[in-house]
Scaffold this motif. Structure first.
Motif, PDB file in Angstrom:
ATOM      1  N   VAL A   1       0.951  -1.180   0.025  1.00  0.00           N
ATOM      2  CA  VAL A   1      -0.008  -0.142  -0.178  1.00  0.00           C
ATOM      3  C   VAL A   1       0.975   1.143  -0.045  1.00  0.00           C
ATOM      4  CG1 VAL A   1      -1.580   1.362   1.258  1.00  0.00           C
ATOM      5  CG2 VAL A   1      -1.916  -1.017   1.139  1.00  0.00           C
ATOM      6  N   ALA A   2       1.892   1.277   0.911  1.00  0.00           N
ATOM      7  CA  ALA A   2       2.852   2.467   0.974  1.00  0.00           C
ATOM      8  C   ALA A   2       3.568   2.483  -0.545  1.00  0.00           C
ATOM      9  CB  ALA A   2       3.795   2.194   1.907  1.00  0.00           C
ATOM     10  N   ASP A   3       3.917   1.425  -1.212  1.00  0.00           N
ATOM     11  CA  ASP A   3       4.358   1.624  -2.384  1.00  0.00           C
ATOM     12  C   ASP A   3       3.562   2.203  -3.485  1.00  0.00           C
ATOM     13  OD1 ASP A   3       7.328   0.433  -2.313  1.00  0.00           O
ATOM     14  OD2 ASP A   3       6.255  -1.538  -2.249  1.00  0.00           O
ATOM     15  N   LEU A   4       2.131   1.839  -3.536  1.00  0.00           N
ATOM     16  CA  LEU A   4       1.290   2.309  -4.194  1.00  0.00           C
ATOM     17  C   LEU A   4       1.090   4.153  -4.089  1.00  0.00           C
ATOM     18  CD1 LEU A   4      -1.606  -0.386  -4.277  1.00  0.00           C
ATOM     19  CD2 LEU A   4      -0.054   0.447  -6.136  1.00  0.00           C
ATOM     20  N   LEU A   5       0.956   4.287  -2.966  1.00  0.00           N
ATOM     21  CA  LEU A   5       1.078   5.934  -2.363  1.00  0.00           C
ATOM     22  C   LEU A   5       2.242   6.393  -2.927  1.00  0.00           C
ATOM     23  CD1 LEU A   5      -0.257   5.627   1.141  1.00  0.00           C
ATOM     24  CD2 LEU A   5      -1.603   6.091  -0.770  1.00  0.00           C
ATOM     25  N   ILE A   6       3.426   5.824  -2.918  1.00  0.00           N
ATOM     26  CA  ILE A   6       4.566   6.555  -3.545  1.00  0.00           C
ATOM     27  C   ILE A   6       4.384   6.678  -4.950  1.00  0.00           C
ATOM     28  CG2 ILE A   6       7.068   6.319  -3.873  1.00  0.00           C
ATOM     29  CD1 ILE A   6       7.296   4.826  -1.107  1.00  0.00           C
TER      30      ILE A   6
ATOM     31  N   THR B   1       1.604  27.126 -15.970  1.00  0.00           N
ATOM     32  CA  THR B   1       1.454  27.309 -14.610  1.00  0.00           C
ATOM     33  C   THR B   1       0.105  27.966 -14.203  1.00  0.00           C
ATOM     34  OG1 THR B   1       2.617  29.422 -15.153  1.00  0.00           O
ATOM     35  CG2 THR B   1       4.159  27.405 -14.345  1.00  0.00           C
ATOM     36  N   VAL B   2      -0.684  28.195 -15.055  1.00  0.00           N
ATOM     37  CA  VAL B   2      -2.082  28.640 -14.786  1.00  0.00           C
ATOM     38  C   VAL B   2      -2.892  27.874 -13.824  1.00  0.00           C
ATOM     39  CG1 VAL B   2      -4.124  29.579 -15.307  1.00  0.00           C
ATOM     40  CG2 VAL B   2      -2.057  29.902 -16.727  1.00  0.00           C
ATOM     41  N   GLY B   3      -3.141  28.517 -12.712  1.00  0.00           N
ATOM     42  CA  GLY B   3      -3.914  27.755 -11.517  1.00  0.00           C
ATOM     43  C   GLY B   3      -3.008  27.119 -10.657  1.00  0.00           C
ATOM     44  N   PHE B   4      -1.752  27.455 -10.628  1.00  0.00           N
ATOM     45  CA  PHE B   4      -0.955  26.831  -9.641  1.00  0.00           C
ATOM     46  C   PHE B   4      -0.614  27.703  -8.605  1.00  0.00           C
ATOM     47  CE2 PHE B   4       0.711  23.373 -12.692  1.00  0.00           C
ATOM     48  CZ  PHE B   4       0.981  22.481 -11.722  1.00  0.00           C
ATOM     49  N   ASP B   5      -0.392  27.382  -7.411  1.00  0.00           N
ATOM     50  CA  ASP B   5       0.119  28.242  -6.415  1.00  0.00           C
ATOM     51  C   ASP B   5       1.114  27.527  -5.505  1.00  0.00           C
ATOM     52  OD1 ASP B   5      -1.236  26.334  -4.420  1.00  0.00           O
ATOM     53  OD2 ASP B   5      -3.139  27.585  -4.741  1.00  0.00           O
ATOM     54  N   ASP B   6       1.957  28.200  -4.502  1.00  0.00           N
ATOM     55  CA  ASP B   6       2.940  27.411  -3.808  1.00  0.00           C
ATOM     56  C   ASP B   6       2.352  26.370  -2.852  1.00  0.00           C
ATOM     57  OD1 ASP B   6       4.456  29.039  -4.938  1.00  0.00           O
ATOM     58  OD2 ASP B   6       4.498  30.548  -3.168  1.00  0.00           O
ATOM     59  N   GLY B   7       0.927  26.510  -2.377  1.00  0.00           N
ATOM     60  CA  GLY B   7       0.326  25.339  -1.547  1.00  0.00           C
ATOM     61  C   GLY B   7       0.427  24.200  -2.679  1.00  0.00           C
ATOM     62  N   GLU B   8      -0.126  24.264  -3.556  1.00  0.00           N
ATOM     63  CA  GLU B   8      -0.340  22.948  -4.298  1.00  0.00           C
ATOM     64  C   GLU B   8       1.088  22.211  -4.386  1.00  0.00           C
ATOM     65  OE1 GLU B   8      -2.329  21.307  -8.576  1.00  0.00           O
ATOM     66  OE2 GLU B   8      -2.239  23.613  -7.936  1.00  0.00           O
ATOM     67  N   LEU B   9       1.962  22.933  -4.781  1.00  0.00           N
ATOM     68  CA  LEU B   9       3.400  22.417  -4.711  1.00  0.00           C
ATOM     69  C   LEU B   9       3.740  21.692  -3.499  1.00  0.00           C
ATOM     70  CD1 LEU B   9       5.294  25.123  -7.240  1.00  0.00           C
ATOM     71  CD2 LEU B   9       4.487  22.551  -7.771  1.00  0.00           C
ATOM     72  N   SER B  10       3.397  22.620  -2.423  1.00  0.00           N
ATOM     73  CA  SER B  10       3.970  21.977  -1.042  1.00  0.00           C
ATOM     74  C   SER B  10       3.118  20.990  -0.596  1.00  0.00           C
ATOM     75  CB  SER B  10       3.387  23.021  -0.001  1.00  0.00           C
ATOM     76  OG  SER B  10       4.282  24.240  -0.255  1.00  0.00           O
ATOM     77  N   ARG B  11       1.850  20.667  -1.028  1.00  0.00           N
ATOM     78  CA  ARG B  11       1.093  19.546  -0.791  1.00  0.00           C
ATOM     79  C   ARG B  11       1.744  18.459  -1.790  1.00  0.00           C
ATOM     80  NH1 ARG B  11      -2.932  23.281  -0.994  1.00  0.00           N
ATOM     81  NH2 ARG B  11      -3.551  22.908  -3.130  1.00  0.00           N
ATOM     82  N   ALA B  12       2.121  18.514  -2.805  1.00  0.00           N
ATOM     83  CA  ALA B  12       2.761  17.532  -3.675  1.00  0.00           C
ATOM     84  C   ALA B  12       3.985  17.069  -3.002  1.00  0.00           C
ATOM     85  CB  ALA B  12       2.992  17.821  -5.079  1.00  0.00           C
ATOM     86  N   ASP B  13       4.714  17.824  -2.581  1.00  0.00           N
ATOM     87  CA  ASP B  13       6.065  17.615  -1.865  1.00  0.00           C
ATOM     88  C   ASP B  13       5.684  16.803  -0.618  1.00  0.00           C
ATOM     89  OD1 ASP B  13       8.871  17.611  -1.877  1.00  0.00           O
ATOM     90  OD2 ASP B  13       8.748  18.951   0.004  1.00  0.00           O
ATOM     91  N   TYR B  14       4.711  17.166   0.193  1.00  0.00           N
ATOM     92  CA  TYR B  14       4.417  16.695   1.741  1.00  0.00           C
ATOM     93  C   TYR B  14       3.781  15.287   1.222  1.00  0.00           C
ATOM     94  CZ  TYR B  14       4.852  20.862   4.235  1.00  0.00           C
ATOM     95  OH  TYR B  14       5.430  21.984   4.534  1.00  0.00           O
ATOM     96  N   ALA B  15       3.108  14.924   0.188  1.00  0.00           N
ATOM     97  CA  ALA B  15       2.607  13.735  -0.135  1.00  0.00           C
ATOM     98  C   ALA B  15       3.770  12.739  -0.433  1.00  0.00           C
ATOM     99  CB  ALA B  15       1.679  13.864  -1.395  1.00  0.00           C
ATOM    100  N   MET B  16       4.874  13.187  -1.129  1.00  0.00           N
ATOM    101  CA  MET B  16       6.102  12.524  -1.625  1.00  0.00           C
ATOM    102  C   MET B  16       6.711  12.165  -0.204  1.00  0.00           C
ATOM    103  SD  MET B  16       6.805  11.979  -4.831  1.00  0.00           S
ATOM    104  CE  MET B  16       8.551  11.783  -4.938  1.00  0.00           C
ATOM    105  N   ALA B  17       6.918  12.916   0.772  1.00  0.00           N
ATOM    106  CA  ALA B  17       7.521  12.770   1.942  1.00  0.00           C
ATOM    107  C   ALA B  17       6.858  11.881   2.756  1.00  0.00           C
ATOM    108  CB  ALA B  17       8.099  14.174   2.691  1.00  0.00           C
TER     109      ALA B  17
END
Length: 237
Positions: A39-44, A63-79
């Protein structure tokens, strides 16, 4: 849980005081934990593909519609997915080594003195750098051989499954180190995008290795259980 005493035929004298202990409960625990690893592998994989897609859009100027929060959430999801994987792997490793030692002790009852390494190696082998890439496999092959019905053939049953699992596991380790280092060192949008793709592929390899590990654990456990029951039911042996 222990099985009834089984006087299995062997050219070697039995080890005094050693009895068979059921590996079934430990096998269920290992299987469940390996499921969590998958399951963790699938999340990764999901987090990595999401990061790759976002970096691809940034690289193409979308980059239209992007914000720093979205990028941060993607990074947090990876971590976060990597942290979950690490916790799951640690728990799995502990229980797996306990199971591995249990089935090795049983193998000594099935074939006392006939295996290449002492039961203690079933624990120690995992902590020897570099050598842990092949010694555990040789121990596992011995255990498969010992779990065969009499008379035993030189080529143990399920050796193909053992080789597939071990090969997938070693490859997953090597590729994961490469992918993780590439992602950690990535500088720039395109480099992060490509590295995220490598991380997703690495998690896929690890998922395959975990699945093959489940199959191996179940096969070896079943083989020992069947031999124990057949031995305890056989009169006059």
């Amino acid at each position: 849980m222990t099985y009834a005493s089984i006087p299995t035929p062997s050219p070697h004298p039995p080890v005094p005081g050693r009895v068979l202990r059921s590996p079934i409960g430990l096998a269920h625990a290992v299987t469940a934990l390996l499921g969590v690893v998958m399951v963790a592998d699938l999340l990764i994989v999901a987090a990595s593909l999401n990061m790759r897609a976002m970096m691809g859009r940034v690289a193409s100027g979308g980059t239209v519609g992007f914000d720093d929060g979205e990028l941060s959430r993607a990074d947090y999801a990876m971590a976060g997915s990597v942290v979950l994987y690490g916790i799951a792997m640690l728990a799995t490793a502990v229980v797996f080594v306990v199971w591995f030692h249990r089935v090795r002790q049983n193998a000594e009852v099935f074939a006392p003195g006939a295996l290449s390494r002492a039961p203690g190696w079933a624990i120690a082998c995992w902590f020897i750098p570099v050598a842990n890439l092949w010694i555990p496999r040789s121990i596992a092959a011995d255990m498969l051989w010992a779990a065969q019905p009499e008379p035993r053939s030189r080529a143990p049953r399920h050796r193909g499954l053992l080789n597939a699992w071990w090969g997938a596991w070693v490859w997953a380790i090597v590729f994961d180190r490469y992918a993780s280092r590439t992602y950690d060192d990535a500088q720039g949008v395109e480099a992060v995008r490509d590295a995220a793709g490598l991380v997703a592929v690495s998690a896929g390899f690890d998922l395959l290795a975990a699945l093959l590990a489940i199959l191996f654990v179940r096969r070896l456990t079943a083989a020992q259980h069947e031999k124990a029951l057949a031995g305890s039911a056989a009169p006059g042996r």
